[in-house]
Motif scaffolding. Structure first.
Motif, PDB file in Angstrom:
ATOM      1  N   GLY A 385       0.831  -1.243   0.025  1.00  0.00           N
ATOM      2  CA  GLY A 385      -0.123   0.030  -0.019  1.00  0.00           C
ATOM      3  C   GLY A 385       0.748   1.151   0.028  1.00  0.00           C
ATOM      4  O   GLY A 385       0.657   2.228  -0.815  1.00  0.00           O
ATOM      5  N   CYS A 388       2.759   1.584  -3.475  1.00  0.00           N
ATOM      6  CA  CYS A 388       1.703   1.546  -4.605  1.00  0.00           C
ATOM      7  C   CYS A 388       0.595   2.763  -4.362  1.00  0.00           C
ATOM      8  O   CYS A 388      -0.302   2.690  -5.188  1.00  0.00           O
ATOM      9  CB  CYS A 388       1.172   0.539  -5.088  1.00  0.00           C
ATOM     10  N   TRP A 389       0.931   3.541  -3.396  1.00  0.00           N
ATOM     11  CA  TRP A 389      -0.239   4.796  -3.167  1.00  0.00           C
ATOM     12  C   TRP A 389      -0.305   5.530  -4.257  1.00  0.00           C
ATOM     13  O   TRP A 389      -1.837   5.564  -4.408  1.00  0.00           O
ATOM     14  CB  TRP A 389       0.600   5.478  -2.066  1.00  0.00           C
ATOM     15  N   ILE A 392      -2.987   3.287  -6.488  1.00  0.00           N
ATOM     16  CA  ILE A 392      -4.448   3.078  -5.535  1.00  0.00           C
ATOM     17  C   ILE A 392      -5.203   3.921  -5.689  1.00  0.00           C
ATOM     18  O   ILE A 392      -6.588   4.021  -5.690  1.00  0.00           O
ATOM     19  CB  ILE A 392      -3.837   2.628  -3.967  1.00  0.00           C
ATOM     20  N   GLY A 407     -10.739   4.607   0.572  1.00  0.00           N
ATOM     21  CA  GLY A 407     -10.011   3.874  -0.679  1.00  0.00           C
ATOM     22  C   GLY A 407     -10.943   3.889  -1.908  1.00  0.00           C
ATOM     23  O   GLY A 407     -11.960   4.310  -1.815  1.00  0.00           O
ATOM     24  N   LEU A 411     -12.263  -1.090  -5.644  1.00  0.00           N
ATOM     25  CA  LEU A 411     -11.315  -2.036  -5.308  1.00  0.00           C
ATOM     26  C   LEU A 411     -11.266  -3.463  -5.429  1.00  0.00           C
ATOM     27  O   LEU A 411     -10.350  -4.036  -5.784  1.00  0.00           O
ATOM     28  CB  LEU A 411     -11.054  -1.748  -3.852  1.00  0.00           C
ATOM     29  N   ARG A 420      -5.310   0.609 -13.843  1.00  0.00           N
ATOM     30  CA  ARG A 420      -4.151   1.002 -13.224  1.00  0.00           C
ATOM     31  C   ARG A 420      -2.738   0.739 -13.653  1.00  0.00           C
ATOM     32  O   ARG A 420      -1.816   0.725 -12.907  1.00  0.00           O
ATOM     33  CB  ARG A 420      -4.418   1.294 -11.839  1.00  0.00           C
ATOM     34  N   PHE A 424       0.767   0.874 -11.479  1.00  0.00           N
ATOM     35  CA  PHE A 424       1.462   0.030 -10.675  1.00  0.00           C
ATOM     36  C   PHE A 424       2.733  -0.453 -11.385  1.00  0.00           C
ATOM     37  O   PHE A 424       3.540  -0.446 -10.542  1.00  0.00           O
ATOM     38  CB  PHE A 424       0.387  -1.271 -10.558  1.00  0.00           C
ATOM     39  N   SER A 452      -6.278   3.921   4.546  1.00  0.00           N
ATOM     40  CA  SER A 452      -6.125   3.475   3.220  1.00  0.00           C
ATOM     41  C   SER A 452      -6.482   1.945   3.264  1.00  0.00           C
ATOM     42  O   SER A 452      -6.375   1.155   4.436  1.00  0.00           O
ATOM     43  CB  SER A 452      -4.463   3.266   3.146  1.00  0.00           C
ATOM     44  N   PHE A 454      -5.036  -0.617   2.527  1.00  0.00           N
ATOM     45  CA  PHE A 454      -4.070  -1.760   2.387  1.00  0.00           C
ATOM     46  C   PHE A 454      -3.075  -1.371   3.680  1.00  0.00           C
ATOM     47  O   PHE A 454      -2.301  -2.351   4.246  1.00  0.00           O
ATOM     48  CB  PHE A 454      -3.145  -1.497   1.228  1.00  0.00           C
ATOM     49  N   ARG A 492      -5.176 -10.912  -1.074  1.00  0.00           N
ATOM     50  CA  ARG A 492      -4.824 -10.008   0.172  1.00  0.00           C
ATOM     51  C   ARG A 492      -4.939 -10.659   1.609  1.00  0.00           C
ATOM     52  O   ARG A 492      -4.319 -10.266   2.682  1.00  0.00           O
ATOM     53  CB  ARG A 492      -5.934  -8.762   0.356  1.00  0.00           C
TER      54      ARG A 492
END
Length: 563
Positions: A385, A388-389, A392, A407, A411, A420, A424, A452, A454, A492
């Motif tokens: 997280g 890759c802020w 995201i 977020g 998602l 994205r 990424f 966030s 993540f 995740r």
């Protein structure tokens, strides 16, 4: 400036209306634009009263039962609303509405001549009166001589549409926003360019509402066949809306399965491109006695599985279908076993108080020179997280509806990563140059506390972050993050419980802990198989209690881990 301790709910409601008006003004019709303009011109007490009523279950309210400290004169505050027609004191109401407004004692007095027995419940009273008091009447006709009025809020539909455009769903009510202390949490300030608007046209809003109402009808037990027809009318050219419809079709198919309506279930799954729908369709074919059709679908899926989860399910399904079709000789059953990983066996003293077995193992191994952390899903999700802020929180249509999201709304959508992909890729490229250390540390400092989906701020400390960056090779992080991106909703979770560090040697190990009788779950097996294939150090630690200590279930499992 509004007084936050008295009118914060009104202040937040005003912010929501201003946001919708500024972002979607061109998509609002005359009634919606009139509401925004008219609300802004109301006296503060009238604004406050309307918002108070919108926060309550309505649409009917008794004037004399409304009392709010910040609205000294409710009747005066209502006059501008009545003049606009946003409150209606003359609208007819049903007997059922009257029963909602009044207590049992009040109803007995109101219908004193009807011969109702005081021991009856309200539901039975309503049933007894229903035959002789059908139809709608004004409140004055129901309650002649009443000194007070009953008001009906008439702008509910307009406000529902504005609420949906603000939240991006109908699940969240105004109370989640207007009654919230927005200073409690910090949110990422996502830019909102015009091209990133969730709704590009009024038709998008109509389609979204149709899908949402169809989903609500499904949750309320609606007839699946009718809902399937309704879902067909919600088709949209907007990709993220069409994906929401695909998810709705998946849910309708599941409802049909529960009702054993196999033909309708297959029809729903065949129309859905949401992950999981294809496998559900195979199951429906099998359960409805059509193994050949299930086999054909499974063969096609095996050639191009949509995820590791589907591949794992196919490995179990294909041998079963082969047996049914007399093809078992060419298909061996999948074996459900632990992957060939390093294994540790520990015998520990049974604790005298409830404690997670993972915590016992951590305490047993922990040393100053070799620290151990109980991280489960928190560490790698947090590192991902932070790195890759920017990807995201990229402003894309259907991702961010308002400035108070923790977020992106998409998602869990299967196109979250593809939309994205370039962002990424740019983030992961930092792992190849070693710049990821600085980027992660900088965001850990600058974004600390910002919401966030993540990052687990309370679980990952400076010490843990520094050890992870020093001991986990960038190549390992890249491979783990790439696997996360292949299926974010599915990958995740299932990560090992513990991480062990040997700072002097700059190495680490991941450990999945299993207490007596506990077995590896499917998502854990997939992660462990991945670690083994990639040469990432991971093992499974099996714990047994020392001789004479009987296992007690409450000691075997951790508290709920981070998802």
């Amino acid at each position: 400036m509004l007084e936050p301790h008295r009118n914060y709910y009104l202040h937040n409601f005003q912010r929501a209306l201003a946001w919708v008006g500024g972002r979607y003004g061109g998509l609002l019709d005359a009634a919606e634009q009139g509401f925004l303009a008219g609300f802004a011109q109301l006296p503060m007490a009238s604004q406050a009263l309307l918002v108070r009523l919108l926060l309550r279950r309505g649409p009917w309210f008794l004037e004399h039962k409304l009392a709010y400290a910040e609205i000294p004169d409710v009747r005066s505050a209502a006059q501008p609303l009545l003049a606009l027609g946003w409150l209606d004191a003359g609208r007819p109401l049903r007997l059922e509405d009257l029963f909602v407004l009044h207590t049992k004692a009040e109803l007995l007095a109101l219908f004193a001549t009807a011969g109702l027995h005081g021991g009856l419940r309200k539901a039975h009273m309503l049933q007894a009166l229903g035959g002789t008091h059908a139809g709608e009447r004004t409140y004055a006709e129901w309650h002649p001589g009443a000194a007070h009025a009953a008001w009906c809020v008439t702008v509910g539909d307009v406000c529902e549409r504005l609420r949906m455009m603000f939240f991006g769903n109908l699940r969240q009510g105004w109370s989640e926003f207007v009654l919230a202390d927005l200073g409690v949490f910090r949110y990422e300030p996502v830019p909102f360019p015009a091209e990133a608007r969730a709704f590009a046209s009024r038709a998008d809003v109509d389609d979204f509402l149709a899908i949402a109402r169809c989903r609500q009808a499904l949750d309320d037990g609606g007839e699946p066949a009718q809902l399937l027809q309704a879902a067909a009318t919600c088709a949209s050219a907007n990709p993220w809306l069409e994906l929401r419809r695909a998810k709705l079709l998946l849910r309708i198919g599941q409802a049909c399965e529960r009702a054993q309506q196999w033909a309708l279930a297959e029809q729903a799954y065949a129309q859905s491109r949401y992950p999981g729908a294809r496998h559900r369709r195979m199951r429906v074919c099998e359960r409805s006695g059509r193994p050949a059709d299930a086999w054909a679908l499974a063969q096609a899926a095996q050639a191009a599985p949509e995820s590791e989860e589907e591949r794992q399910r196919l490995a179990r399904m294909l041998p079963r279908l082969a047996r049914q079709l007399g093809l078992a000789s060419g298909v061996r059953p999948a074996r459900r076993s632990s992957p060939p990983l390093a294994r540790a066996d520990l015998q520990l003293e049974r604790p005298t108080a409830p404690v997670a077995v993972e915590s016992l193992v951590r305490a047993h191994w922990h040393r100053a020179a070799a620290p151990v952390f109980y991280v489960e899903n928190t560490l790698f999700n947090t590192l991902f997280g932070l790195l890759c802020w920017p990807a995201i929180f990229a402003p894309l249509p259907g991702a961010f509806f308002h400035p108070f999201q923790s977020g992106p709304a998409d998602l869990r959508s299967p196109d979250f990563v593809p939309r994205r992909a370039h962002a990424f890729a740019a983030c992961l490229a930092l792992l190849d140059t070693g710049e990821h250390h600085a980027a992660i540390r900088q965001r850990f400092a600058e974004k600390h506390g910002v919401q966030s989906p993540f990052v687990f701020w309370g679980a990952v400390t400076h010490e843990l972050l520094d050890l992870a960056l020093a001991c986990i090779p960038a190549a390992h992080l890249r491979r783990i993050f790439e696997r996360l991106l292949r299926d974010l909703p599915g990958n995740r979770t299932g990560l090992p419980d513990l991480v062990r560090f040997w700072p002097a040697e700059q190495r680490y190990e991941l450990v999945e802990v299993k207490g007596p009788g506990d077995q590896l779950q499917d998502n854990q097996i997939r992660w462990l198989e991945f670690f083994h294939a990639e040469g990432i150090p991971a093992s499974v630690c099996h714990v047994q209690w020392q001789a004479g200590d009987a296992a007690r279930p409450e000691f075997l499992h951790a508290a709920q881990g981070a998802a």
